[in-house]
Design a protein around this motif. Structure first.
Motif, short mmCIF file in Angstrom:
data_model
loop_
_atom_site.label_atom_id
_atom_site.label_comp_id
_atom_site.label_asym_id
_atom_site.label_seq_id
_atom_site.Cartn_x
_atom_site.Cartn_y
_atom_site.Cartn_z
N TYR A 169 36.20 39.72 57.00
CA TYR A 169 36.61 39.19 55.70
C TYR A 169 36.82 40.34 54.71
N LYS A 170 35.89 41.26 54.69
CA LYS A 170 35.97 42.41 53.79
C LYS A 170 37.17 43.29 54.15
N ARG A 171 37.44 43.42 55.43
CA ARG A 171 38.56 44.25 55.88
C ARG A 171 39.88 43.69 55.36
N VAL A 172 40.05 42.38 55.45
CA VAL A 172 41.30 41.76 55.01
C VAL A 172 41.42 41.76 53.49
N GLU A 173 40.34 41.38 52.80
CA GLU A 173 40.42 41.21 51.35
C GLU A 173 40.32 42.53 50.57
N LEU A 174 39.66 43.52 51.17
CA LEU A 174 39.42 44.77 50.44
C LEU A 174 40.03 46.00 51.10
N ASP A 175 39.67 46.23 52.36
CA ASP A 175 40.06 47.49 53.00
C ASP A 175 41.56 47.61 53.23
N VAL A 224 48.72 40.48 44.49
CA VAL A 224 48.17 39.17 44.14
C VAL A 224 46.65 39.26 44.17
N SER A 225 46.06 39.21 43.00
CA SER A 225 44.60 39.28 42.86
C SER A 225 44.07 37.85 42.71
N ALA A 226 43.15 37.64 41.80
CA ALA A 226 42.56 36.31 41.63
C ALA A 226 42.06 36.11 40.21
N LEU A 227 42.00 34.87 39.81
CA LEU A 227 41.43 34.50 38.52
C LEU A 227 40.00 35.05 38.42
N TYR A 228 39.70 35.69 37.30
CA TYR A 228 38.36 36.25 37.03
C TYR A 228 37.96 37.36 38.00
N ALA A 229 38.93 38.06 38.58
CA ALA A 229 38.61 39.20 39.45
C ALA A 229 37.69 40.17 38.71
N ASN A 230 36.62 40.57 39.42
CA ASN A 230 35.61 41.42 38.78
C ASN A 230 34.86 42.20 39.86
N PRO A 231 34.92 43.53 39.82
CA PRO A 231 34.27 44.34 40.86
C PRO A 231 32.74 44.19 40.88
N LYS A 232 32.17 43.61 39.83
CA LYS A 232 30.71 43.44 39.79
C LYS A 232 30.27 42.00 40.01
N SER A 233 31.21 41.15 40.38
CA SER A 233 30.89 39.74 40.58
C SER A 233 29.97 39.54 41.77
N SER A 234 29.14 38.51 41.72
CA SER A 234 28.28 38.18 42.86
C SER A 234 29.07 37.44 43.94
N ILE A 282 35.92 37.22 44.56
CA ILE A 282 36.24 37.76 43.23
C ILE A 282 35.92 39.25 43.16
N ARG A 283 34.82 39.65 43.80
CA ARG A 283 34.42 41.06 43.78
C ARG A 283 35.42 41.92 44.55
N CYS A 284 35.84 41.47 45.73
CA CYS A 284 36.81 42.24 46.52
C CYS A 284 38.11 42.42 45.75
N GLY A 318 38.50 42.40 42.55
CA GLY A 318 38.23 43.32 41.44
C GLY A 318 38.17 44.77 41.90
N LEU A 319 37.60 45.00 43.07
CA LEU A 319 37.52 46.36 43.60
C LEU A 319 38.90 46.90 43.97
N VAL A 320 39.76 46.03 44.50
CA VAL A 320 41.13 46.46 44.80
C VAL A 320 41.85 46.82 43.49
N GLU A 321 41.67 46.00 42.48
CA GLU A 321 42.29 46.28 41.18
C GLU A 321 41.88 47.65 40.66
N GLU A 322 40.59 47.99 40.77
CA GLU A 322 40.11 49.29 40.29
C GLU A 322 40.78 50.43 41.04
N GLU A 323 40.90 50.27 42.36
CA GLU A 323 41.56 51.29 43.18
C GLU A 323 43.01 51.48 42.75
N LEU A 324 43.70 50.37 42.51
CA LEU A 324 45.11 50.44 42.12
C LEU A 324 45.28 51.16 40.79
N LYS A 325 44.40 50.90 39.85
CA LYS A 325 44.49 51.57 38.55
C LYS A 325 44.27 53.08 38.70
N GLU A 326 43.35 53.45 39.57
CA GLU A 326 43.05 54.87 39.78
C GLU A 326 44.21 55.60 40.46
#
Length: 220
Positions: free
Chosen positions: A84-90, A110-120, A124-126, A128-136
């Protein structure tokens, strides 16, 4: 004339995106990265059977102008946490890194509503983490779509999503102000905005669900 790179063409948004890219005169070639070869015959489409476990093997293929990523899965289809992590994040992160190294101009995700790298919540967390990578990575042009519940004809039925769509459709008239972004949105609308984000200067790079909708309404 541009070359589009498309990951996730078998999904709800990706299917609409492929159809629109084929019709779009800005693009002369669409590279389709797929696990299994689809039944599609169009002179603009180049099908690349992809080993998503070894994306570096496809580094020479991930070259073009605009990269569109609509990859995603569900817990039902990927019950294994690592898969799951491989598909959504890696995979999205690695595609982005390769695209950046190949000087791809724009990256639309295509991200998601309320994407947040610190979400439980893992989904949503995955995102958010992809979004952070893209910005960097600092692409010349970046578009991040955060759709709410997606409307459209899925190949598979998702019970929880069907219930969510019904509830939020019913509540839509009450979803005002900051809650507007929770209204369900058609997958075709998301695809249209992705292409606009790649071809126009929209003065921002993160689009909430209601903003995606408004952009298409204003265009028509």
């Amino acid at each position: 004339m541009k070359t589009a790179l498309l990951f996730g063409s078998s999904g709800l948004v990706g299917g609409h995106l492929l159809n629109q890219l084929i019709k779009d005169t800005n693009y002369s070639k669409i590279k389709l990265f797929v696990r299994s070869v689809p039944e599609i015959s169009d002179p603009k489409v180049e099908i690349i059977k992809t080993d998503f476990s070894n994306l570096q093997n496809h580094k020479e293929d991930i070259k073009g102008d605009d990269c569109f990523v609509c990859i995603g899965t569900t817990k039902k289809n990927s019950p294994d946490k690592d898969e799951y992590k491989r598909v959504e994040l890696d995979i999205p992160k690695e595609v982005a890194k390769i695209a950046k190294s190949n000087l791809v101009n724009s990256f639309i995700f295509v991200s998601a509503l309320y994407a947040n790298p610190k979400s439980s919540g893992e989904y949503i967390r995955c995102k958010g983490l992809v979004e952070e990578e893209l910005k960097e990575l600092n692409f010349p042009k970046l578009g991040i779509m955060r759709p709410s519940f997606l409307l459209g004809n899925r190949k598979e039925k998702r019970v929880s999503e069907t219930i969510g769509i019904f509830v939020f459709k019913f509540l839509s008239p009450l979803l005002l102000g900051p809650l507007k972004k929770m209204k369900p949105i058609h997958s075709e609308t998301v695809a249209k905005t992705m292409i606009r984000a790649a071809n126009e200067n929209l003065e921002k790079n993160i689009f909430e669900s209601n903003e995606i909708d408004e952009l298409v309404l204003n265009q028509s």
